[in-house]
Design a protein around this motif. Structure first.
Motif, PDB file in Angstrom:
ATOM      1  N   PRO A  59       0.836  -1.206   0.000  1.00  0.00           N
ATOM      2  CA  PRO A  59       0.000   0.000   0.000  1.00  0.00           C
ATOM      3  C   PRO A  59       0.867   1.251   0.000  1.00  0.00           C
ATOM      4  CG  PRO A  59      -0.001  -1.047   2.160  1.00  0.00           C
ATOM      5  CD  PRO A  59       0.679  -2.000   1.225  1.00  0.00           C
ATOM      6  N   ALA A  60       0.309   2.356  -0.443  1.00  0.00           N
ATOM      7  CA  ALA A  60       1.051   3.613  -0.504  1.00  0.00           C
ATOM      8  C   ALA A  60       1.651   3.943   0.854  1.00  0.00           C
ATOM      9  CB  ALA A  60       0.120   4.736  -0.951  1.00  0.00           C
ATOM     10  N   GLY A  61       2.959   4.203   0.838  1.00  0.00           N
ATOM     11  CA  GLY A  61       3.650   4.518   2.078  1.00  0.00           C
ATOM     12  C   GLY A  61       4.056   3.314   2.886  1.00  0.00           C
ATOM     13  N   GLY A  62       3.676   2.122   2.442  1.00  0.00           N
ATOM     14  CA  GLY A  62       4.017   0.902   3.168  1.00  0.00           C
ATOM     15  C   GLY A  62       5.097   0.119   2.455  1.00  0.00           C
ATOM     16  N   PRO A  63       5.664  -0.865   3.126  1.00  0.00           N
ATOM     17  CA  PRO A  63       6.726  -1.663   2.518  1.00  0.00           C
ATOM     18  C   PRO A  63       6.160  -2.650   1.499  1.00  0.00           C
ATOM     19  CG  PRO A  63       6.169  -2.558   4.653  1.00  0.00           C
ATOM     20  CD  PRO A  63       5.357  -1.298   4.495  1.00  0.00           C
ATOM     21  N   PRO A  64       7.023  -3.166   0.615  1.00  0.00           N
ATOM     22  CA  PRO A  64       6.579  -4.237  -0.290  1.00  0.00           C
ATOM     23  C   PRO A  64       6.140  -5.455   0.516  1.00  0.00           C
ATOM     24  CG  PRO A  64       8.705  -3.345  -0.971  1.00  0.00           C
ATOM     25  CD  PRO A  64       8.426  -2.779   0.397  1.00  0.00           C
ATOM     26  N   LEU A  65       5.286  -6.266  -0.080  1.00  0.00           N
ATOM     27  CA  LEU A  65       4.876  -7.535   0.515  1.00  0.00           C
ATOM     28  C   LEU A  65       5.677  -8.645  -0.162  1.00  0.00           C
ATOM     29  CD1 LEU A  65       1.000  -6.996   0.579  1.00  0.00           C
ATOM     30  CD2 LEU A  65       2.658  -6.560   2.408  1.00  0.00           C
ATOM     31  N   VAL A  66       6.224  -9.555   0.640  1.00  0.00           N
ATOM     32  CA  VAL A  66       7.079 -10.613   0.116  1.00  0.00           C
ATOM     33  C   VAL A  66       6.565 -11.955   0.622  1.00  0.00           C
ATOM     34  CG1 VAL A  66       9.434 -11.503  -0.056  1.00  0.00           C
ATOM     35  CG2 VAL A  66       9.046  -9.033   0.104  1.00  0.00           C
ATOM     36  N   VAL A  67       6.360 -12.898  -0.292  1.00  0.00           N
ATOM     37  CA  VAL A  67       5.803 -14.202   0.061  1.00  0.00           C
ATOM     38  C   VAL A  67       6.728 -15.304  -0.445  1.00  0.00           C
ATOM     39  CG1 VAL A  67       3.820 -15.749  -0.150  1.00  0.00           C
ATOM     40  CG2 VAL A  67       3.467 -13.276  -0.170  1.00  0.00           C
ATOM     41  N   PRO A  68       7.276 -16.150   0.448  1.00  0.00           N
ATOM     42  CA  PRO A  68       8.053 -17.300  -0.006  1.00  0.00           C
ATOM     43  C   PRO A  68       7.119 -18.409  -0.474  1.00  0.00           C
ATOM     44  CG  PRO A  68       7.986 -17.235   2.394  1.00  0.00           C
ATOM     45  CD  PRO A  68       7.250 -16.019   1.920  1.00  0.00           C
ATOM     46  N   THR A  69       7.448 -19.043  -1.594  1.00  0.00           N
ATOM     47  CA  THR A  69       6.560 -20.074  -2.128  1.00  0.00           C
ATOM     48  C   THR A  69       7.255 -20.922  -3.179  1.00  0.00           C
ATOM     49  OG1 THR A  69       4.439 -20.457  -3.252  1.00  0.00           O
ATOM     50  CG2 THR A  69       5.668 -18.500  -3.897  1.00  0.00           C
ATOM     51  N   HIS A  70       6.787 -22.153  -3.316  1.00  0.00           N
ATOM     52  CA  HIS A  70       7.179 -22.983  -4.456  1.00  0.00           C
ATOM     53  C   HIS A  70       6.506 -22.443  -5.721  1.00  0.00           C
ATOM     54  CE1 HIS A  70       8.544 -26.299  -1.698  1.00  0.00           C
ATOM     55  NE2 HIS A  70       9.391 -26.460  -2.689  1.00  0.00           N
ATOM     56  N   PHE A  71       7.073 -22.800  -6.869  1.00  0.00           N
ATOM     57  CA  PHE A  71       6.470 -22.428  -8.142  1.00  0.00           C
ATOM     58  C   PHE A  71       6.799 -23.508  -9.165  1.00  0.00           C
ATOM     59  CE2 PHE A  71      10.803 -21.209  -8.726  1.00  0.00           C
ATOM     60  CZ  PHE A  71      11.057 -21.312 -10.079  1.00  0.00           C
ATOM     61  N   SER A  72       6.034 -23.522 -10.219  1.00  0.00           N
ATOM     62  CA  SER A  72       6.368 -24.325 -11.397  1.00  0.00           C
ATOM     63  C   SER A  72       6.197 -23.422 -12.604  1.00  0.00           C
ATOM     64  CB  SER A  72       5.487 -25.576 -11.490  1.00  0.00           C
ATOM     65  OG  SER A  72       4.115 -25.219 -11.553  1.00  0.00           O
ATOM     66  N   SER A  73       6.555 -23.927 -13.763  1.00  0.00           N
ATOM     67  CA  SER A  73       6.472 -23.095 -14.964  1.00  0.00           C
ATOM     68  C   SER A  73       5.587 -23.751 -16.007  1.00  0.00           C
ATOM     69  CB  SER A  73       7.869 -22.836 -15.544  1.00  0.00           C
ATOM     70  OG  SER A  73       8.483 -24.049 -15.916  1.00  0.00           O
ATOM     71  N   ASP A  74       5.050 -22.911 -16.851  1.00  0.00           N
ATOM     72  CA  ASP A  74       4.166 -23.364 -17.929  1.00  0.00           C
ATOM     73  C   ASP A  74       4.428 -22.467 -19.126  1.00  0.00           C
ATOM     74  OD1 ASP A  74       2.166 -24.398 -19.507  1.00  0.00           O
ATOM     75  OD2 ASP A  74       0.571 -23.261 -18.521  1.00  0.00           O
ATOM     76  N   GLY A  75       5.380 -22.856 -19.951  1.00  0.00           N
ATOM     77  CA  GLY A  75       5.745 -21.998 -21.061  1.00  0.00           C
ATOM     78  C   GLY A  75       6.400 -20.741 -20.539  1.00  0.00           C
ATOM     79  N   GLY A  76       5.825 -19.592 -20.868  1.00  0.00           N
ATOM     80  CA  GLY A  76       6.388 -18.323 -20.418  1.00  0.00           C
ATOM     81  C   GLY A  76       5.832 -17.827 -19.100  1.00  0.00           C
ATOM     82  N   ASP A  77       5.045 -18.635 -18.406  1.00  0.00           N
ATOM     83  CA  ASP A  77       4.426 -18.220 -17.151  1.00  0.00           C
ATOM     84  C   ASP A  77       4.972 -19.025 -15.973  1.00  0.00           C
ATOM     85  OD1 ASP A  77       2.864 -16.548 -18.659  1.00  0.00           O
ATOM     86  OD2 ASP A  77       1.059 -17.790 -18.523  1.00  0.00           O
ATOM     87  N   LEU A  78       5.023 -18.379 -14.808  1.00  0.00           N
ATOM     88  CA  LEU A  78       5.269 -19.070 -13.550  1.00  0.00           C
ATOM     89  C   LEU A  78       3.921 -19.312 -12.880  1.00  0.00           C
ATOM     90  CD1 LEU A  78       8.272 -16.959 -12.173  1.00  0.00           C
ATOM     91  CD2 LEU A  78       8.314 -18.872 -13.787  1.00  0.00           C
ATOM     92  N   LEU A  79       3.744 -20.495 -12.306  1.00  0.00           N
ATOM     93  CA  LEU A  79       2.476 -20.871 -11.691  1.00  0.00           C
ATOM     94  C   LEU A  79       2.631 -20.934 -10.174  1.00  0.00           C
ATOM     95  CD1 LEU A  79       1.390 -23.785 -14.071  1.00  0.00           C
ATOM     96  CD2 LEU A  79       0.934 -21.330 -14.290  1.00  0.00           C
TER      97      LEU A  79
END
Length: 215
Positions: free
Chosen positions: A33-53
């Protein structure tokens, strides 16, 4: 992410291979949110062509931020090690006059996030993720309205992160003399703490490809 010329990925195949070797956990960073810090989330991912899922719990606070601004960053970091001062001292100088550093590999994706909320689309996203993480198929079928996953679909939201840019960094002292890099890899292997051995593997691989650094 700042990348010196000698730390840059040598080609697309290098970072793609590194990820395919099992580096499938990272951090999703979204504008807070404006004036607030970035939000960071640790997570697994996989890929599908040019996208991360990715899928995350519905109560996760990132959703409002993504709906407001879908421009996000996803970062994977691995094969890291701390390199003490004596390992990097120039020949003929006091070992303590060396300057310590960190070795690591990192791949950073800039992405446009697309929310996945339709039940069947979420089920398909989970099927693709399970195909990556459990390729032997030792899991129940993911189907809308069928246990065990069907009743859980309402509790998650999916994300397709369409990749718009990639920065890869392999920081293993490639600009230093071959002798120093070889000795550092040997010392990492001997120390054998944390990710020392994988870091040594990356350093030796880069050493074979780069050889003596040339501007």
């Amino acid at each position: 992410m700042f990348v010196q010329p000698w730390d840059a990925g040598l080609d697309e195949a290098e970072w793609q291979t590194w990820i395919a070797e099992g580096h499938d956990f990272g951090q999703l960073s979204v504008n807070g949110p404006a004036g607030g810090p970035p939000l960071v989330v640790p997570t697994h991912f996989s890929s599908d062509g040019g996208d991360l899922l990715i899928h995350l719990a519905r109560p996760n606070p990132v959703w409002e931020a993504i709906e407001r601004d879908p421009n996000v960053t996803f970062t994977i970091i691995g094969d890291y090690a701390f390199i003490p001062a004596p390992w990097r001292a120039a020949p003929g100088t006091e070992p303590t006059d060396g300057v310590p550093t960190s070795y690591y590999a990192a791949v950073q994706f800039t992405c446009t996030a697309h929310l996945v909320d339709a039940p069947e689309a979420k089920a398909e996203l989970l099927r693709r993720q399970l195909a990556h993480f459990q390729p032997d198929g030792d899991h129940a079928t993911v189907a809308v309205g069928q246990p065990p996953y069907g009743r859980m679909l309402s509790g998650i939201r999916g994300l397709r992160l369409h990749v718009t840019g990639v920065r890869a960094k392999f920081k293993y002292d490639d600009h230093k003399p071959v002798e120093l890099r070889t000795a550092a890899a040997d010392r990492l292997t001997e120390r054998g703490q944390g990710l020392d051995v994988p870091a040594a593997v990356q350093q030796r691989r880069r050493l074979r490809r780069v050889g003596p650094w040339k501007l």
